[in-house]
Design a protein around this motif. Structure first.
Motif, PDB file in Angstrom:
ATOM      1  N   GLY A  95      71.091 -31.945  -3.945  1.00 44.69           N
ATOM      2  CA  GLY A  95      71.903 -31.983  -2.732  1.00 44.69           C
ATOM      3  C   GLY A  95      73.207 -32.707  -2.962  1.00 44.69           C
ATOM      4  O   GLY A  95      74.270 -32.275  -2.480  1.00 44.69           O
ATOM      5  N   THR A 114      70.531 -28.944   1.470  1.00 47.08           N
ATOM      6  CA  THR A 114      69.070 -28.878   1.548  1.00 47.08           C
ATOM      7  C   THR A 114      68.552 -27.551   1.006  1.00 47.08           C
ATOM      8  O   THR A 114      67.509 -27.503   0.342  1.00 47.08           O
ATOM      9  CB  THR A 114      68.592 -29.096   2.998  1.00 47.08           C
ATOM     10  OG1 THR A 114      69.241 -30.249   3.542  1.00 47.08           O
ATOM     11  CG2 THR A 114      67.081 -29.314   3.056  1.00 47.08           C
ATOM     12  N   MET A 138      60.305 -28.033   4.323  1.00 46.32           N
ATOM     13  CA  MET A 138      61.740 -27.903   4.084  1.00 46.32           C
ATOM     14  C   MET A 138      62.288 -26.563   4.534  1.00 46.32           C
ATOM     15  O   MET A 138      63.373 -26.493   5.122  1.00 46.32           O
ATOM     16  CB  MET A 138      62.041 -28.107   2.594  1.00 46.32           C
ATOM     17  CG  MET A 138      61.857 -29.530   2.112  1.00 46.32           C
ATOM     18  SD  MET A 138      62.187 -29.709   0.321  1.00 46.32           S
ATOM     19  CE  MET A 138      63.952 -29.332   0.261  1.00 46.32           C
TER      20      MET A 138
END
Length: 216
Positions: A95, A114, A138
């Motif tokens: 990231g 992300t 996620m």
């Protein structure tokens, strides 16, 4: 109605997340004991303690958000030498790379970072969404982030949407059979139990939501 963050604000956010994860490590210990080694809480606590201490010892985090986040990924993985430590370190480092050079990051930047982290985890760990891992928290969180960014949400609403989606994803792992790591040894016995890594991601995003809504 904040919609961007600078390095100092990211440092404050990570500190708030660290404090939550350290305080609630026992929840992850219990979840992990049902599926794996039972050490995830300690691992997460060690990694975030390292991040918290590094931030506290840094007088000036600099202006480059990506460089700062990348550094915290290395700090986490070094502070928590383990499979999860390496994987979550990869999340922050990847990231960070995607945001390198930016003095302020937008909601879209966070969503894209992300997504880059998710892609890196799938390549590095060989897991995919549906294998009962942190990816299952996620992935829906990223979808919620992208929608919130498109809807011109503020930072607090952005993280709240991500946290809610991640928790729903974590809950959904109860219906899955573990396919990766030590938990996969349990085969069908893993069904009915929440994946601790997915819950950890949901907890982090919930802490981020609480912090940004308070700050906003």
């Amino acid at each position: 109605m904040a919609t961007t963050m600078n390095t100092q604000q990211v440092a404050e956010l990570l500190t708030a997340v660290a404090e939550r994860m350290i305080a609630d490590k026992d929840e992850l210990q219990k979840l992990d004991a049902e599926l794996g080694d039972g050490d995830l809480g300690r691992t997460v606590s060690r990694g975030f303690t390292a991040i918290k201490e590094d931030i506290a010892a840094t007088d000036d985090p600099g202006n480059d958000v990506g460089k700062f986040v990348y550094k915290q990924g290395k700090t986490f993985s070094n502070g928590a030498p383990s499979s999860f430590g390496a994987l979550f370190g990869t999340v922050l480092m990847t990231g960070g790379k995607s945001m390198r050079g930016k003095e302020d990051i937008s909601l879209a930047d966070i969503a894209d970072a992300t997504q880059a982290a998710l892609d890196a985890l799938m390549e590095r760990g060989g897991a995919k969404v549906g294998d009962k891992t942190m990816l299952d928290a996620m992935s829906p969180a990223i979808a919620a982030m992208k929608k919130a960014a498109e809807d011109d949400a503020d930072m607090g609403a952005f993280f709240r949407a991500a946290a809610s989606a991640a928790q729903k994803g974590a809950e959904d792992t109860k219906d899955m059979q573990s396919q990766i790591g030590r938990a996969s040894w349990q085969q069908e016995r893993s069904v009915g139990k929440m994946d601790p890594g997915a819950r950890a991601i949901a907890m982090m995003l919930e802490a981020a939501a609480n912090h940004t809504q308070k700050e906003g």
